[in-house]
Motif scaffolding. Structure first.
Motif, PDB file in Angstrom:
ATOM      1  N   ALA A  64     -29.403   6.970   1.698  1.00 26.04           N
ATOM      2  CA  ALA A  64     -28.323   6.130   0.992  1.00 26.04           C
ATOM      3  C   ALA A  64     -27.165   6.720   1.402  1.00 26.04           C
ATOM      4  N   SER A  65     -26.195   6.931   0.570  1.00 21.23           N
ATOM      5  CA  SER A  65     -24.790   7.378   0.620  1.00 21.23           C
ATOM      6  C   SER A  65     -24.645   8.225   1.515  1.00 21.23           C
ATOM      7  N   VAL A  66     -25.514   9.086   2.134  1.00 21.08           N
ATOM      8  CA  VAL A  66     -25.287  10.203   3.250  1.00 21.08           C
ATOM      9  C   VAL A  66     -24.820   9.378   4.467  1.00 21.08           C
ATOM     10  N   THR A  67     -25.239   8.142   4.624  1.00 21.61           N
ATOM     11  CA  THR A  67     -24.499   7.128   5.706  1.00 21.61           C
ATOM     12  C   THR A  67     -23.207   7.157   5.569  1.00 21.61           C
ATOM     13  N   LYS A  68     -22.498   7.379   4.625  1.00 22.44           N
ATOM     14  CA  LYS A  68     -21.039   7.390   4.745  1.00 22.44           C
ATOM     15  C   LYS A  68     -20.207   8.389   5.456  1.00 22.44           C
ATOM     16  N   THR A  69     -21.105   9.597   5.723  1.00 20.74           N
ATOM     17  CA  THR A  69     -20.578  10.508   6.500  1.00 20.74           C
ATOM     18  C   THR A  69     -20.558  10.134   8.091  1.00 20.74           C
ATOM     19  N   PHE A  70     -21.488   9.324   8.472  1.00 18.48           N
ATOM     20  CA  PHE A  70     -21.661   8.530   9.875  1.00 18.48           C
ATOM     21  C   PHE A  70     -20.707   7.807  10.060  1.00 18.48           C
ATOM     22  N   THR A  71     -20.360   6.856   8.991  1.00 19.53           N
ATOM     23  CA  THR A  71     -19.254   5.781   8.939  1.00 19.53           C
ATOM     24  C   THR A  71     -18.050   6.482   9.253  1.00 19.53           C
ATOM     25  N   ALA A  72     -17.646   7.240   8.514  1.00 19.53           N
ATOM     26  CA  ALA A  72     -16.433   7.893   8.661  1.00 19.53           C
ATOM     27  C   ALA A  72     -16.140   8.726   9.951  1.00 19.53           C
ATOM     28  N   THR A  73     -17.302   9.281  10.424  1.00 16.55           N
ATOM     29  CA  THR A  73     -16.975   9.958  11.820  1.00 16.55           C
ATOM     30  C   THR A  73     -16.811   9.033  12.847  1.00 16.55           C
ATOM     31  N   ALA A  74     -17.418   7.686  12.701  1.00 17.36           N
ATOM     32  CA  ALA A  74     -17.308   6.543  13.467  1.00 17.36           C
ATOM     33  C   ALA A  74     -15.704   6.190  13.358  1.00 17.36           C
ATOM     34  N   ILE A  75     -15.100   6.149  12.303  1.00 13.97           N
ATOM     35  CA  ILE A  75     -13.730   5.827  12.493  1.00 13.97           C
ATOM     36  C   ILE A  75     -12.866   6.620  12.989  1.00 13.97           C
ATOM     37  N   VAL A  76     -13.064   8.099  12.597  1.00 11.41           N
ATOM     38  CA  VAL A  76     -12.380   9.187  13.376  1.00 11.41           C
ATOM     39  C   VAL A  76     -12.569   8.912  14.961  1.00 11.41           C
ATOM     40  N   GLN A  77     -13.630   8.749  15.342  1.00 10.27           N
ATOM     41  CA  GLN A  77     -13.830   8.609  17.000  1.00 10.27           C
ATOM     42  C   GLN A  77     -12.779   7.455  17.269  1.00 10.27           C
ATOM     43  N   LEU A  78     -12.846   6.295  16.808  1.00 10.00           N
ATOM     44  CA  LEU A  78     -12.156   5.079  17.031  1.00 10.00           C
ATOM     45  C   LEU A  78     -10.552   5.513  16.943  1.00 10.00           C
ATOM     46  N   ARG A  79     -10.343   6.179  16.052  1.00  9.10           N
ATOM     47  CA  ARG A  79      -8.915   6.559  16.153  1.00  9.10           C
ATOM     48  C   ARG A  79      -8.319   7.462  17.223  1.00  9.10           C
ATOM     49  N   ASP A  80      -9.345   8.487  17.402  1.00  8.88           N
ATOM     50  CA  ASP A  80      -9.096   9.323  18.635  1.00  8.88           C
ATOM     51  C   ASP A  80      -9.128   8.353  20.007  1.00  8.88           C
ATOM     52  N   GLU A  81      -9.669   7.371  20.051  1.00 10.04           N
ATOM     53  CA  GLU A  81      -9.626   6.461  21.224  1.00 10.04           C
ATOM     54  C   GLU A  81      -8.434   5.464  21.166  1.00 10.04           C
ATOM     55  N   GLY A  82      -7.491   5.756  20.222  1.00  9.90           N
ATOM     56  CA  GLY A  82      -6.244   5.037  19.977  1.00  9.90           C
ATOM     57  C   GLY A  82      -6.347   3.423  19.463  1.00  9.90           C
ATOM     58  N   LYS A  83      -7.710   3.147  18.848  1.00 10.29           N
ATOM     59  CA  LYS A  83      -7.821   2.058  18.607  1.00 10.29           C
ATOM     60  C   LYS A  83      -7.535   1.889  16.815  1.00 10.29           C
ATOM     61  N   LEU A  84      -7.258   2.720  16.332  1.00  8.20           N
ATOM     62  CA  LEU A  84      -6.770   2.558  14.788  1.00  8.20           C
ATOM     63  C   LEU A  84      -6.019   3.753  14.364  1.00  8.20           C
ATOM     64  N   ASN A  85      -5.130   3.821  13.416  1.00  7.33           N
ATOM     65  CA  ASN A  85      -4.675   4.989  12.766  1.00  7.33           C
ATOM     66  C   ASN A  85      -5.315   4.824  11.492  1.00  7.33           C
ATOM     67  N   LEU A  86      -5.456   6.191  11.053  1.00  8.26           N
ATOM     68  CA  LEU A  86      -6.067   6.391   9.665  1.00  8.26           C
ATOM     69  C   LEU A  86      -5.224   5.647   8.440  1.00  8.26           C
ATOM     70  N   ASP A  87      -4.138   5.824   8.614  1.00  9.57           N
ATOM     71  CA  ASP A  87      -2.980   5.162   7.491  1.00  9.57           C
ATOM     72  C   ASP A  87      -2.627   3.613   7.983  1.00  9.57           C
ATOM     73  N   ASP A  88      -3.568   2.964   8.700  1.00  9.88           N
ATOM     74  CA  ASP A  88      -3.452   1.706   8.856  1.00  9.88           C
ATOM     75  C   ASP A  88      -3.783   0.896   7.773  1.00  9.88           C
ATOM     76  N   PRO A  89      -3.147  -0.104   7.148  1.00  7.61           N
ATOM     77  CA  PRO A  89      -3.571  -1.017   6.023  1.00  7.61           C
ATOM     78  C   PRO A  89      -4.780  -1.716   6.618  1.00  7.61           C
ATOM     79  N   LEU A  90      -5.856  -1.886   5.728  1.00  3.60           N
ATOM     80  CA  LEU A  90      -7.044  -2.548   5.989  1.00  3.60           C
ATOM     81  C   LEU A  90      -6.851  -3.872   6.777  1.00  3.60           C
ATOM     82  N   VAL A  91      -5.901  -4.697   6.274  1.00  7.17           N
ATOM     83  CA  VAL A  91      -5.348  -6.059   6.141  1.00  7.17           C
ATOM     84  C   VAL A  91      -4.981  -6.212   7.907  1.00  7.17           C
TER      85      VAL A  91
END
Length: 324
Positions: A64-91
């Motif tokens: 179940a929601s343990v999945t969220k820890t993997f999702t969060a890690t993927a977002i930080v990976q993409l941040r490190d690749e310069g594809k997003l900023n954690l403070d980007d608006p979702l829109v």
């Protein structure tokens, strides 16, 4: 196995037995990670009430929601690749999100960081059938329902858990990576960490050659979930529903052996750069464990994907999960 752990095992086993009795559980699969490995496993009672076999370290369960820890890690990976900023608006990444109803706060303040920490003010679920109906909306249905979706409290005003937020983070991963959410997690987290049996779909036969690539074998390893039935001696098997559009919030199936590797990764021996099994820069991993928000009484804090909970003088990083 070190002497400290050996001496603690009788207490741990007694605790497991008390927990089984107190909550009338069919079974428990319990692991302890020390020195970057699964140092001890205990399987108690049954993985299925119709079979006289205890859970093993390779038994699969819906985590179940343990999945969220993997999702969060993927977002930080993409941040490190310069594809997003954690403070980007979702829109910025999902333009259709501009159609949501703002009951409190603002559209631009619904940022990726706040979504990761349940501080974005989003409703817990999409305004569609879900948990009660045993039929979850697809990603297309969630996007189509954004005009009826609400931001319900001001950002940063309170911790408000949101499966919808993590479902939308899965959509961000999909759009920025060019892969499906599930394929991204497989190639960027499961494969490098040798997490071999974890899967989002039990009938997915894509893992040719993997330990549990055979569909029938994976399904045979699945522990049976049960619904609490307070007025019956025997609980009823729980219905199975795929989370579909919010898969990134809670669709994962995994074993204790899988999760031991995930826990081991949280404690690297070197603060090195991202490479191979080091799926995050050491500094980024430390950042994920750092509380972004702390409750006023210091009883808990929310990290990037993880929860920090104070019990006495200790602080435990954790994430639970519950499903049918």
């Amino acid at each position: 196995m070190d002497e400290m752990l050996i001496s603690a095992i009788p207490q741990i086993e007694a605790m497991a037995q008390r927990t089984l009795q107190r909550h009338r559980l069919p079974g428990i699969a319990l692991g302890i990670v020390r020195n970057d490995e699964l140092a001890w496993f205990g399987g108690f009672c049954r993985a299925d009430l119709d079979e006289d076999a205890a859970p093993t370290a390779d038994s699969l369960a819906r985590v179940a929601s343990v999945t969220k820890t993997f999702t969060a890690t993927a977002i930080v990976q993409l941040r490190d690749e310069g594809k997003l900023n954690l403070d980007d608006p979702l829109v910025k990444h999902i333009p259709e999100f501009s159609a949501v109803q703002i009951r409190a706060g603002s559209l631009e303040a619904v940022t990726l960081r706040r979504m990761l920490t349940h501080r974005a003010g989003l409703a817990t679920e999409a305004p569609l059938d879900g948990w009660g109906a045993l039929r979850f909306p697809t990603r297309d249905e969630i996007l189509a329902a954004l005009p009826e979706t609400e931001v319900v409290i001001p950002q940063d005003s309170a911790w408000k858990y949101s499966n919808l937020a993590y479902g939308l983070l899965g959509e961000v991963i999909q759009r920025l990576s060019g892969q499906s959410y599930e394929a991204y997690i497989q190639s960027h987290l499961f494969d490098p960490l040798a997490i071999s049996s974890a899967t989002f779909d039990l009938d997915d036969v894509a893992k040719v050659g993997a330990s549990y690539g055979d569909t029938a074998l994976r399904q045979s390893r699945l522990m049976t979930g049960y619904n609490p039935t307070p007025y019956q001696d025997r609980p009823e098997p729980a219905a199975y529903a795929h989370l579909q559009g919010i898969a990134a919030a809670g669709q994962l199936h995994a074993s204790v052996a899988d999760l031991a590797k995930w826990v081991s990764f949280q404690f690297p021996t070197a603060d090195g750069p991202r490479a191979g099994a080091q799926v995050l820069d050491g500094s980024s991993l430390t950042e994920m464990h750092r509380p972004q928000y702390i409750e006023a009484d210091w009883s808990a804090g929310q990290c990037l994907g993880w929860r920090a909970t104070r019990v006495g003088e200790r602080v435990y990083h954790n994430h639970g999960g519950g499903i049918h």
